[in-house]
Design a protein around this motif. Sequence first.
Motif, PDB file in Angstrom:
ATOM      1  N   THR A   8       2.607   6.544   9.239  1.00  0.00           N
ATOM      2  CA  THR A   8       2.051   6.718   7.956  1.00  0.00           C
ATOM      3  C   THR A   8       2.087   7.791   7.614  1.00  0.00           C
ATOM      4  O   THR A   8       1.784   9.031   8.299  1.00  0.00           O
ATOM      5  CB  THR A   8       0.381   5.812   7.562  1.00  0.00           C
ATOM      6  N   GLU A  63       0.179  11.141   4.635  1.00  0.00           N
ATOM      7  CA  GLU A  63      -0.504  11.146   3.919  1.00  0.00           C
ATOM      8  C   GLU A  63       0.020  12.733   3.318  1.00  0.00           C
ATOM      9  O   GLU A  63       0.047  13.633   4.348  1.00  0.00           O
ATOM     10  CB  GLU A  63      -1.956  11.005   3.743  1.00  0.00           C
ATOM     11  N   GLN A 111      -3.512  11.107  -0.067  1.00  0.00           N
ATOM     12  CA  GLN A 111      -3.307   9.971  -0.131  1.00  0.00           C
ATOM     13  C   GLN A 111      -1.759   9.800   0.076  1.00  0.00           C
ATOM     14  O   GLN A 111      -1.210  10.288   1.039  1.00  0.00           O
ATOM     15  CB  GLN A 111      -2.364  10.831  -2.144  1.00  0.00           C
ATOM     16  N   ARG A 135       1.753   8.709   0.940  1.00  0.00           N
ATOM     17  CA  ARG A 135       3.099   9.549   0.820  1.00  0.00           C
ATOM     18  C   ARG A 135       4.298   8.627   1.510  1.00  0.00           C
ATOM     19  O   ARG A 135       5.824   9.022   1.081  1.00  0.00           O
ATOM     20  CB  ARG A 135       3.120  10.556   1.493  1.00  0.00           C
ATOM     21  N   GLY A 136       4.161   8.310   2.239  1.00  0.00           N
ATOM     22  CA  GLY A 136       5.220   7.036   2.634  1.00  0.00           C
ATOM     23  C   GLY A 136       4.850   5.659   4.107  1.00  0.00           C
ATOM     24  O   GLY A 136       3.805   6.806   4.578  1.00  0.00           O
ATOM     25  N   CYS A 137       5.153   4.932   4.328  1.00  0.00           N
ATOM     26  CA  CYS A 137       4.340   4.337   5.799  1.00  0.00           C
ATOM     27  C   CYS A 137       5.600   3.701   5.799  1.00  0.00           C
ATOM     28  O   CYS A 137       6.165   2.470   5.163  1.00  0.00           O
ATOM     29  CB  CYS A 137       3.351   3.067   5.471  1.00  0.00           C
ATOM     30  N   ASP A 165      11.103   5.169   1.963  1.00  0.00           N
ATOM     31  CA  ASP A 165       9.843   4.340   1.838  1.00  0.00           C
ATOM     32  C   ASP A 165      10.652   4.543   0.156  1.00  0.00           C
ATOM     33  O   ASP A 165      10.111   5.636  -1.039  1.00  0.00           O
ATOM     34  CB  ASP A 165       8.304   4.661   2.102  1.00  0.00           C
ATOM     35  N   PRO A 166      10.543   3.415  -0.351  1.00  0.00           N
ATOM     36  CA  PRO A 166      11.699   2.929  -1.882  1.00  0.00           C
ATOM     37  C   PRO A 166       9.748   3.709  -2.732  1.00  0.00           C
ATOM     38  O   PRO A 166      10.470   3.335  -3.932  1.00  0.00           O
ATOM     39  CB  PRO A 166      11.514   1.278  -1.718  1.00  0.00           C
ATOM     40  N   ARG A 167       8.400   3.858  -3.086  1.00  0.00           N
ATOM     41  CA  ARG A 167       7.853   3.899  -3.048  1.00  0.00           C
ATOM     42  C   ARG A 167       7.607   5.219  -3.890  1.00  0.00           C
ATOM     43  O   ARG A 167       6.936   5.929  -4.625  1.00  0.00           O
ATOM     44  CB  ARG A 167       6.564   3.586  -2.840  1.00  0.00           C
ATOM     45  N   PHE A 168       8.443   6.166  -2.993  1.00  0.00           N
ATOM     46  CA  PHE A 168       8.063   7.954  -3.221  1.00  0.00           C
ATOM     47  C   PHE A 168       9.771   8.202  -2.995  1.00  0.00           C
ATOM     48  O   PHE A 168      10.743   7.839  -2.804  1.00  0.00           O
ATOM     49  CB  PHE A 168       7.516   8.298  -1.654  1.00  0.00           C
ATOM     50  N   HIS A 208      -5.077  -8.983  -2.019  1.00  0.00           N
ATOM     51  CA  HIS A 208      -3.938  -7.414  -2.001  1.00  0.00           C
ATOM     52  C   HIS A 208      -2.747  -7.881  -1.434  1.00  0.00           C
ATOM     53  O   HIS A 208      -1.412  -7.498  -1.855  1.00  0.00           O
ATOM     54  CB  HIS A 208      -4.610  -6.537  -1.987  1.00  0.00           C
ATOM     55  N   LYS A 252       1.152  -7.861  -2.476  1.00  0.00           N
ATOM     56  CA  LYS A 252       1.841  -7.060  -1.330  1.00  0.00           C
ATOM     57  C   LYS A 252       3.418  -7.883  -1.686  1.00  0.00           C
ATOM     58  O   LYS A 252       4.821  -7.196  -1.547  1.00  0.00           O
ATOM     59  CB  LYS A 252       1.966  -6.351  -0.342  1.00  0.00           C
TER      60      LYS A 252
END
Length: 185
Positions: free
Chosen positions: A49, A51, A55, A57-59, A84-87, A158, A162
């Motif tokens: 993970t 941060e 915040q 930043r990837g996991c 990480d596709p979220r970032f 949650h 997900k």
Amino acid sequence: MSLTETLQNELLALARQSIEHGLQTGRPLPAKLDDYPEELRQTRATFVTLERNGQLRGCIGMLEALRPLAEDVAENAFAAAFRDPRFPPLAAGELADLDVHISVLSPAAAMTFASEADLLAQLRPGVDGIILQEGHRRGTFLPSVWEDLPHPKQFLQHLKQKVGFPASYWSDTIQAYRYTTEMFG
């Protein structure tokens, strides 16, 4: 398996080196397993993970142990930084502010429950990582997620979201597995 502080620091350094290597080459650092003690050559599953300024930043990680611990950390650190596709991929300017955390997972154990209420009653806040699965959909929350979602019902809602289900979703075919982690960094 509990890792000594020295071994934890070795893995944290490896994770950071793999990210730095990725910035230079676009590839994870190849872990030369002969360079690591036996404990870091055992097959283990990890999550790395990242941060930045507190915040996420990837996991990225693995739920099943498929590679040696050192190799898993190097691969997952690179993936957390760049895949990480979220970032967006990590930029060199972010490296100085990056905090790296590693979670080494225990093997997951299937949970037996008769209802959602039964499953909720079995959850151990702050202890359990949970894998929720139905059909081809699967997702997990590490035990550290309890810090943000401290109530079992909220945690499970949650996690269902997900996985791709509504928070209120329930089915008699849902499967759940629990694991613990040794987290450091």
